[in-house]
Design a protein around this motif. Sequence first.
Motif, PDB file in Angstrom:
ATOM      1  N   ALA A  48       0.736  -1.185   0.056  1.00  0.00           N
ATOM      2  CA  ALA A  48      -0.032   0.049   0.001  1.00  0.00           C
ATOM      3  C   ALA A  48       1.032   1.100   0.049  1.00  0.00           C
ATOM      4  CB  ALA A  48      -0.871  -0.013   1.220  1.00  0.00           C
ATOM      5  N   ALA A  49       1.882   1.334   0.755  1.00  0.00           N
ATOM      6  CA  ALA A  49       2.778   2.218   0.860  1.00  0.00           C
ATOM      7  C   ALA A  49       3.642   2.473  -0.579  1.00  0.00           C
ATOM      8  CB  ALA A  49       3.931   2.257   2.061  1.00  0.00           C
ATOM      9  N   ALA A  50       4.080   1.532  -1.166  1.00  0.00           N
ATOM     10  CA  ALA A  50       4.745   1.708  -2.406  1.00  0.00           C
ATOM     11  C   ALA A  50       3.599   2.040  -3.597  1.00  0.00           C
ATOM     12  CB  ALA A  50       5.014   0.303  -2.941  1.00  0.00           C
ATOM     13  N   ALA A  51       2.362   1.721  -3.512  1.00  0.00           N
ATOM     14  CA  ALA A  51       1.340   2.405  -4.239  1.00  0.00           C
ATOM     15  C   ALA A  51       1.238   3.937  -4.149  1.00  0.00           C
ATOM     16  CB  ALA A  51       0.109   1.686  -4.037  1.00  0.00           C
ATOM     17  N   ALA A  52       1.208   4.295  -3.008  1.00  0.00           N
ATOM     18  CA  ALA A  52       1.143   5.826  -2.761  1.00  0.00           C
ATOM     19  C   ALA A  52       2.315   6.533  -3.099  1.00  0.00           C
ATOM     20  CB  ALA A  52       0.938   5.793  -1.308  1.00  0.00           C
ATOM     21  N   HIS A  53       3.699   5.812  -2.867  1.00  0.00           N
ATOM     22  CA  HIS A  53       4.848   6.322  -3.501  1.00  0.00           C
ATOM     23  C   HIS A  53       5.025   6.447  -4.844  1.00  0.00           C
ATOM     24  CE1 HIS A  53       6.118   6.514   0.614  1.00  0.00           C
ATOM     25  NE2 HIS A  53       6.554   5.443   0.789  1.00  0.00           N
ATOM     26  N   ALA A  54       4.467   5.626  -5.477  1.00  0.00           N
ATOM     27  CA  ALA A  54       4.477   5.456  -6.819  1.00  0.00           C
ATOM     28  C   ALA A  54       3.781   6.751  -7.690  1.00  0.00           C
ATOM     29  CB  ALA A  54       4.255   4.266  -7.504  1.00  0.00           C
ATOM     30  N   GLU A  55       2.754   6.886  -6.977  1.00  0.00           N
ATOM     31  CA  GLU A  55       1.525   8.019  -7.525  1.00  0.00           C
ATOM     32  C   GLU A  55       2.083   9.440  -7.064  1.00  0.00           C
ATOM     33  OE1 GLU A  55      -2.494   5.607  -7.520  1.00  0.00           O
ATOM     34  OE2 GLU A  55      -1.660   6.616  -5.543  1.00  0.00           O
ATOM     35  N   THR A 105       6.797   6.927 -19.713  1.00  0.00           N
ATOM     36  CA  THR A 105       5.247   6.812 -19.673  1.00  0.00           C
ATOM     37  C   THR A 105       4.493   7.789 -18.645  1.00  0.00           C
ATOM     38  OG1 THR A 105       5.038   5.220 -17.670  1.00  0.00           O
ATOM     39  CG2 THR A 105       5.495   4.237 -20.135  1.00  0.00           C
ATOM     40  N   GLY A 106       5.253   8.458 -17.771  1.00  0.00           N
ATOM     41  CA  GLY A 106       4.343   9.217 -16.650  1.00  0.00           C
ATOM     42  C   GLY A 106       3.525   8.270 -15.931  1.00  0.00           C
ATOM     43  N   LEU A 107       3.609   7.190 -15.994  1.00  0.00           N
ATOM     44  CA  LEU A 107       2.590   6.432 -15.110  1.00  0.00           C
ATOM     45  C   LEU A 107       3.260   5.476 -13.942  1.00  0.00           C
ATOM     46  CD1 LEU A 107       0.851   4.327 -17.933  1.00  0.00           C
ATOM     47  CD2 LEU A 107       0.056   6.617 -16.617  1.00  0.00           C
ATOM     48  N   PRO A 108       2.536   5.421 -12.701  1.00  0.00           N
ATOM     49  CA  PRO A 108       3.186   5.103 -11.582  1.00  0.00           C
ATOM     50  C   PRO A 108       3.181   3.355 -11.536  1.00  0.00           C
ATOM     51  CG  PRO A 108       0.867   5.839 -11.065  1.00  0.00           C
ATOM     52  CD  PRO A 108       1.267   6.159 -12.481  1.00  0.00           C
ATOM     53  N   TYR A 109       4.118   2.919 -11.242  1.00  0.00           N
ATOM     54  CA  TYR A 109       3.933   1.225 -11.191  1.00  0.00           C
ATOM     55  C   TYR A 109       4.496   0.822  -9.813  1.00  0.00           C
ATOM     56  CZ  TYR A 109       3.782   1.715 -16.086  1.00  0.00           C
ATOM     57  OH  TYR A 109       3.546   1.950 -17.322  1.00  0.00           O
ATOM     58  N   VAL A 110       4.252  -0.593  -9.435  1.00  0.00           N
ATOM     59  CA  VAL A 110       4.717  -1.056  -8.238  1.00  0.00           C
ATOM     60  C   VAL A 110       5.404  -2.311  -8.637  1.00  0.00           C
ATOM     61  CG1 VAL A 110       4.329  -2.065  -5.950  1.00  0.00           C
ATOM     62  CG2 VAL A 110       3.238  -0.019  -6.508  1.00  0.00           C
ATOM     63  N   HIS A 111       6.731  -2.470  -8.571  1.00  0.00           N
ATOM     64  CA  HIS A 111       7.434  -3.641  -8.966  1.00  0.00           C
ATOM     65  C   HIS A 111       7.433  -4.637  -7.607  1.00  0.00           C
ATOM     66  CE1 HIS A 111       9.755  -1.846 -12.698  1.00  0.00           C
ATOM     67  NE2 HIS A 111       8.315  -1.906 -12.755  1.00  0.00           N
ATOM     68  N   VAL A 112       7.111  -5.775  -7.835  1.00  0.00           N
ATOM     69  CA  VAL A 112       7.186  -6.934  -6.659  1.00  0.00           C
ATOM     70  C   VAL A 112       8.109  -7.952  -7.337  1.00  0.00           C
ATOM     71  CG1 VAL A 112       5.233  -6.270  -5.839  1.00  0.00           C
ATOM     72  CG2 VAL A 112       5.056  -7.853  -7.327  1.00  0.00           C
ATOM     73  N   ALA A 113       8.666  -8.510  -6.548  1.00  0.00           N
ATOM     74  CA  ALA A 113       9.658  -9.854  -6.884  1.00  0.00           C
ATOM     75  C   ALA A 113       9.701 -10.452  -5.560  1.00  0.00           C
ATOM     76  CB  ALA A 113      11.084  -9.417  -7.389  1.00  0.00           C
ATOM     77  N   ARG A 114      10.018 -11.877  -5.815  1.00  0.00           N
ATOM     78  CA  ARG A 114      10.614 -12.896  -4.723  1.00  0.00           C
ATOM     79  C   ARG A 114      11.528 -14.092  -5.617  1.00  0.00           C
ATOM     80  NH1 ARG A 114       9.165 -14.444   0.685  1.00  0.00           N
ATOM     81  NH2 ARG A 114      10.040 -16.486   0.987  1.00  0.00           N
ATOM     82  N   GLY A 115      12.670 -14.072  -5.123  1.00  0.00           N
ATOM     83  CA  GLY A 115      13.392 -15.157  -5.710  1.00  0.00           C
ATOM     84  C   GLY A 115      13.769 -14.720  -7.299  1.00  0.00           C
ATOM     85  N   SER A 116      13.298 -15.594  -8.149  1.00  0.00           N
ATOM     86  CA  SER A 116      13.426 -15.268  -9.744  1.00  0.00           C
ATOM     87  C   SER A 116      12.041 -14.683 -10.157  1.00  0.00           C
ATOM     88  CB  SER A 116      13.917 -16.401 -10.544  1.00  0.00           C
ATOM     89  OG  SER A 116      12.732 -17.570 -10.274  1.00  0.00           O
ATOM     90  N   MET A 117      11.176 -14.653  -9.401  1.00  0.00           N
ATOM     91  CA  MET A 117       9.713 -14.254 -10.003  1.00  0.00           C
ATOM     92  C   MET A 117       9.504 -12.605  -9.619  1.00  0.00           C
ATOM     93  SD  MET A 117       8.647 -16.943 -10.784  1.00  0.00           S
ATOM     94  CE  MET A 117       6.649 -16.586 -11.140  1.00  0.00           C
TER      95      MET A 117
END
Length: 173
Positions: A48-55, A105-117
Amino acid sequence: MATHTDDHTIWIGSAVDREGKAACHLTWGRLEALLTPQVVTDTARDLAAAAAHAETDVALLGVLRDTLGLDVQTAGRLLLDVRARRAMPPAPSALRIEAVAGMKTGLPYVHVARGSMKAQLTPDEAREMAVLWTQAALAASTDVRLRYALGEWDHLTPAQIDALFQKMRELHR
């Protein structure tokens, strides 16, 4: 409960660990992990924090470039300075989570990862994922108490209790 990404679906659900304590089972592609409800709740907070930070980052870049007339490099350096001043999450997360402001793009994103995913989410998808992870953590805590109560009730065997919970998990998918 599932979050759909471009490449895979991220599943999170209630489980119990080997000691019978509340846990959450994460499945993402071939990756599987058993997580404590606290780690899952901390991850939801970070999503949730990352979503707000990206925006916020996208809005800040717009002001720096459009209103103040800064070039992309200078605006980018200022954004990095702002990010460096943000407080670090107080507890570890089950995922690597990064707020991203798409420069082109001027768009906000949230990147998530765990291991190789890894996956790229919109802020709304990240918030939806945070809700699902919070629900899974709460369900895990509730389910452990329910398992205990059913075990004390002499009408069901441990195998029947496990079958009941397996059926409930299947209904959520």
